[in-house]
Design an enzyme around this catalytic site. Sequence first.
Site, mmCIF file in Angstrom:
data_model
loop_
_atom_site.group_PDB
_atom_site.id
_atom_site.type_symbol
_atom_site.label_atom_id
_atom_site.label_comp_id
_atom_site.label_asym_id
_atom_site.label_seq_id
_atom_site.Cartn_x
_atom_site.Cartn_y
_atom_site.Cartn_z
ATOM 1 N N ARG A 153 -35.270 -5.440 -55.262
ATOM 2 C CA ARG A 153 -34.440 -4.456 -54.555
ATOM 3 C C ARG A 153 -33.478 -3.769 -55.523
ATOM 4 O O ARG A 153 -33.085 -2.628 -55.288
ATOM 5 C CB ARG A 153 -33.616 -5.139 -53.464
ATOM 6 N N PRO A 164 -19.376 -5.916 -41.053
ATOM 7 C CA PRO A 164 -19.326 -4.951 -39.947
ATOM 8 C C PRO A 164 -19.259 -3.506 -40.444
ATOM 9 O O PRO A 164 -19.049 -3.270 -41.644
ATOM 10 C CB PRO A 164 -18.031 -5.328 -39.214
ATOM 11 N N CYS A 199 -25.618 -10.442 -42.654
ATOM 12 C CA CYS A 199 -26.679 -10.575 -43.657
ATOM 13 C C CYS A 199 -26.367 -11.785 -44.516
ATOM 14 O O CYS A 199 -25.382 -12.484 -44.277
ATOM 15 C CB CYS A 199 -26.807 -9.305 -44.491
ATOM 16 N N ASP A 245 -20.548 -7.796 -57.158
ATOM 17 C CA ASP A 245 -21.982 -7.745 -57.483
ATOM 18 C C ASP A 245 -22.304 -8.406 -58.827
ATOM 19 O O ASP A 245 -23.473 -8.511 -59.196
ATOM 20 C CB ASP A 245 -22.481 -6.291 -57.488
ATOM 21 N N ASP A 283 -17.224 -1.252 -38.634
ATOM 22 C CA ASP A 283 -16.141 -0.701 -37.818
ATOM 23 C C ASP A 283 -15.379 0.423 -38.527
ATOM 24 O O ASP A 283 -14.986 1.415 -37.901
ATOM 25 C CB ASP A 283 -15.172 -1.823 -37.398
ATOM 26 N N GLN A 284 -15.181 0.296 -39.833
ATOM 27 C CA GLN A 284 -14.418 1.322 -40.561
ATOM 28 C C GLN A 284 -15.185 2.646 -40.645
ATOM 29 O O GLN A 284 -14.588 3.714 -40.582
ATOM 30 C CB GLN A 284 -14.066 0.836 -41.972
ATOM 31 N N ASN A 340 -26.754 1.678 -56.470
ATOM 32 C CA ASN A 340 -25.711 1.974 -55.488
ATOM 33 C C ASN A 340 -25.131 3.374 -55.628
ATOM 34 O O ASN A 340 -24.327 3.801 -54.799
ATOM 35 C CB ASN A 340 -24.612 0.903 -55.542
ATOM 36 N N ILE A 348 -14.368 -10.497 -51.642
ATOM 37 C CA ILE A 348 -14.948 -9.338 -50.937
ATOM 38 C C ILE A 348 -15.848 -9.790 -49.788
ATOM 39 O O ILE A 348 -15.757 -9.279 -48.676
ATOM 40 C CB ILE A 348 -15.748 -8.441 -51.914
HETATM 41 N N1 EPU Z 1 -16.183 -4.134 -44.218
HETATM 42 C C1 EPU Z 1 -15.588 -4.169 -42.988
HETATM 43 N N2 EPU Z 1 -15.754 -3.102 -42.157
HETATM 44 C C2 EPU Z 1 -16.495 -2.007 -42.513
HETATM 45 C C3 EPU Z 1 -17.108 -1.970 -43.776
HETATM 46 C C4 EPU Z 1 -16.929 -3.053 -44.624
HETATM 47 O O1 EPU Z 1 -14.917 -5.141 -42.629
HETATM 48 O O2 EPU Z 1 -16.612 -1.075 -41.701
HETATM 49 C C5 EPU Z 1 -16.024 -5.282 -45.139
HETATM 50 C C6 EPU Z 1 -17.339 -5.945 -45.534
HETATM 51 O O3 EPU Z 1 -17.756 -6.888 -44.564
HETATM 52 C C7 EPU Z 1 -16.991 -6.573 -46.855
HETATM 53 C C8 EPU Z 1 -15.992 -5.577 -47.472
HETATM 54 O O4 EPU Z 1 -15.516 -4.793 -46.374
HETATM 55 O O5 EPU Z 1 -16.343 -7.789 -46.664
HETATM 56 C C9 EPU Z 1 -16.569 -4.640 -48.515
HETATM 57 O O6 EPU Z 1 -17.757 -4.038 -48.012
HETATM 58 P P1 EPU Z 1 -18.218 -2.579 -48.450
HETATM 59 O O7 EPU Z 1 -18.297 -1.714 -47.246
HETATM 60 O O8 EPU Z 1 -17.380 -2.115 -49.579
HETATM 61 O O9 EPU Z 1 -19.694 -2.876 -48.945
HETATM 62 P P2 EPU Z 1 -20.978 -1.965 -48.750
HETATM 63 O O10 EPU Z 1 -20.616 -0.541 -48.838
HETATM 64 O O11 EPU Z 1 -21.726 -2.437 -47.568
HETATM 65 C C10 EPU Z 1 -21.518 -1.773 -51.296
HETATM 66 C C11 EPU Z 1 -22.673 -2.126 -52.177
HETATM 67 C C12 EPU Z 1 -22.763 -3.637 -52.299
HETATM 68 C C13 EPU Z 1 -21.450 -4.150 -52.881
HETATM 69 C C14 EPU Z 1 -20.273 -3.705 -52.011
HETATM 70 C C15 EPU Z 1 -18.916 -4.075 -52.578
HETATM 71 C C16 EPU Z 1 -24.205 -0.299 -51.813
HETATM 72 C C17 EPU Z 1 -25.494 0.171 -51.263
HETATM 73 N N3 EPU Z 1 -23.899 -1.581 -51.627
HETATM 74 O O12 EPU Z 1 -21.796 -2.377 -50.028
HETATM 75 O O13 EPU Z 1 -23.828 -3.903 -53.206
HETATM 76 O O14 EPU Z 1 -21.461 -5.542 -52.952
HETATM 77 O O15 EPU Z 1 -20.314 -2.264 -51.857
HETATM 78 O O16 EPU Z 1 -18.744 -3.551 -53.838
HETATM 79 O O17 EPU Z 1 -23.475 0.448 -52.430
HETATM 80 C C18 EPU Z 1 -25.522 -5.178 -54.212
HETATM 81 O O18 EPU Z 1 -25.818 -4.173 -54.890
HETATM 82 O O19 EPU Z 1 -25.970 -6.332 -54.467
HETATM 83 C C19 EPU Z 1 -24.591 -5.035 -53.086
HETATM 84 C C20 EPU Z 1 -24.502 -5.926 -52.102
#
Ligand code: EPU
Length: 432
Positions: A408, A134, A128, A316, A136-137, A29, A338
């Site tokens: 992965r 989403p 997923c 994670d 949106d942010q 990540n 989360i």
């Molecule tokens: N969320 C929103 N809106 C947005 C973005 C996120 O509502 O625009 C919500 C998500 O649905 C979730 C929460 O915010 O409920 C946190 O999501 P986040 O955006 O932080 O997750 P991510 O960036 O998509 C990364 C890691 C994930 C890890 C999460 C949380 C990477 C590539 N992936 O995902 O890693 O679980 O942060 O720490 O960095 C994994 O490695 O197994 C994995 C899933």
Amino acid sequence: MDKLEIIGKPPGMPGTGLVGTLPIRGAKNAALPIQCAALLASDLTRLRHVPKLTDVSTMNRLLREVGCAVEVIADTDGRTVEIDPRGVAQGSLEAPYEMVKTMRASVTVMGPLLARYGRARVSLPGGCAIGARPIDQHLKGLQALGAKVTLEHGYVDLEAKRLTGGRFLFDKVTVGGTQNVMMAATLAKGHTTLENVAREPEVEELALFLNKMGAQISGAGTPTIEIDGVDELRGIDHAILPDRIEAGTFAVAAAISRGDVLLEHAPVDHMHAIIDTLVAAGAECRVEAGGLRVIGPERLRPFDVVTRPHPGFPTDMQAQIMVLAAMADGASVIRETIFENRFMHVPELNRLGANIVVNGNTAVVRGPTKFSGTTVMATDLRASASLVLAGLVAEGTTEVRRVYHIDRGYEAIEARLCPLGAQMSRYHGGGA
Ligand code: EPU
């Protein structure tokens, strides 16, 4: 599809006792957003200690698709990846559905493409296995910097001649959203303030990387990030930091197997919540010059965990820590805050003999479990890691199917654990 066969402990034996030294690989990540950040540079970036994972290869494929030249050089300590973005101006500037559905982190090319090339087209990811997730942010943040956003036919089109600095308060803490908007702001005109940002080490690492490229970012690792836009970023040489989640996963393997494992290069400063939980469960965790030594006790104690954004307990590690809880003598409570659907491993762990009851976002885990091997199905990356952990301490043989999920995020897990005494083999092909 590949499957893993794990021969656990012989009946009546106390544990498998994994023993030895395990070097921790580069963080998935951290690598993925940094690969995307190479798009912002005016010339070649060289990344070292890049883990050999399918997600990293998928990102390389996407970068090639948008016009980068990507060279992967195998070496002993992870891989070196060279990314040259000088062909992107003529490229498609698009992350197509086929890529985004394979790997959600594909949306992270959005900010860099928009900031450097004035436009980007990215497939909307949809839900997923672990939740709705989403973006949106990401979009609101980029709009705050002046991007014109159009949603049509399942794609998001973004345009801006040049982004302009602005102030944006995230409604929700998001790692990918913070990374996307922070990257976009590096080349925006003027000053940007991002509030309520994610404080994960991988955000800090990306800021460090961008600053080495010539960006002006401060505050990464705190709730507010300040960015002064610059006109150009240059390609650099950078080593990816070790993976705290890989280290945490193998720490659980040591703790449940009554093992003694030195996790070489484990990033202990980023692992406080994980280490505190292992210690609460009765494992011995010793910070040594070479890394983190984890020694499993004879009896594990129950504990409670709530997943939170960093520095809280990482989502994670939730599936893996559940195996530790299942081995403990008593009831543990694990709450997931989360993601809304991240308990897919529970029915499979129960098939292996665990006693876990889920109510909403809370799982009650009653131990100690005598895991007994059977065939189980991996549903996502961390879920599959938990099944491997349970298989290590189960009596008899556990067959984990759909191991492409584990590839992965873990580099040939069987090749990492076998030198410590685990008995695991991979079989190619076979049923789903
Ligand atoms: N969320 C929103 N809106 C947005 C973005 C996120 O509502 O625009 C919500 C998500 O649905 C979730 C929460 O915010 O409920 C946190 O999501 P986040 O955006 O932080 O997750 P991510 O960036 O998509 C990364 C890691 C994930 C890890 C999460 C949380 C990477 C590539 N992936 O995902 O890693 O679980 O942060 O720490 O960095 C994994 O490695 O197994 C994995 C899933």
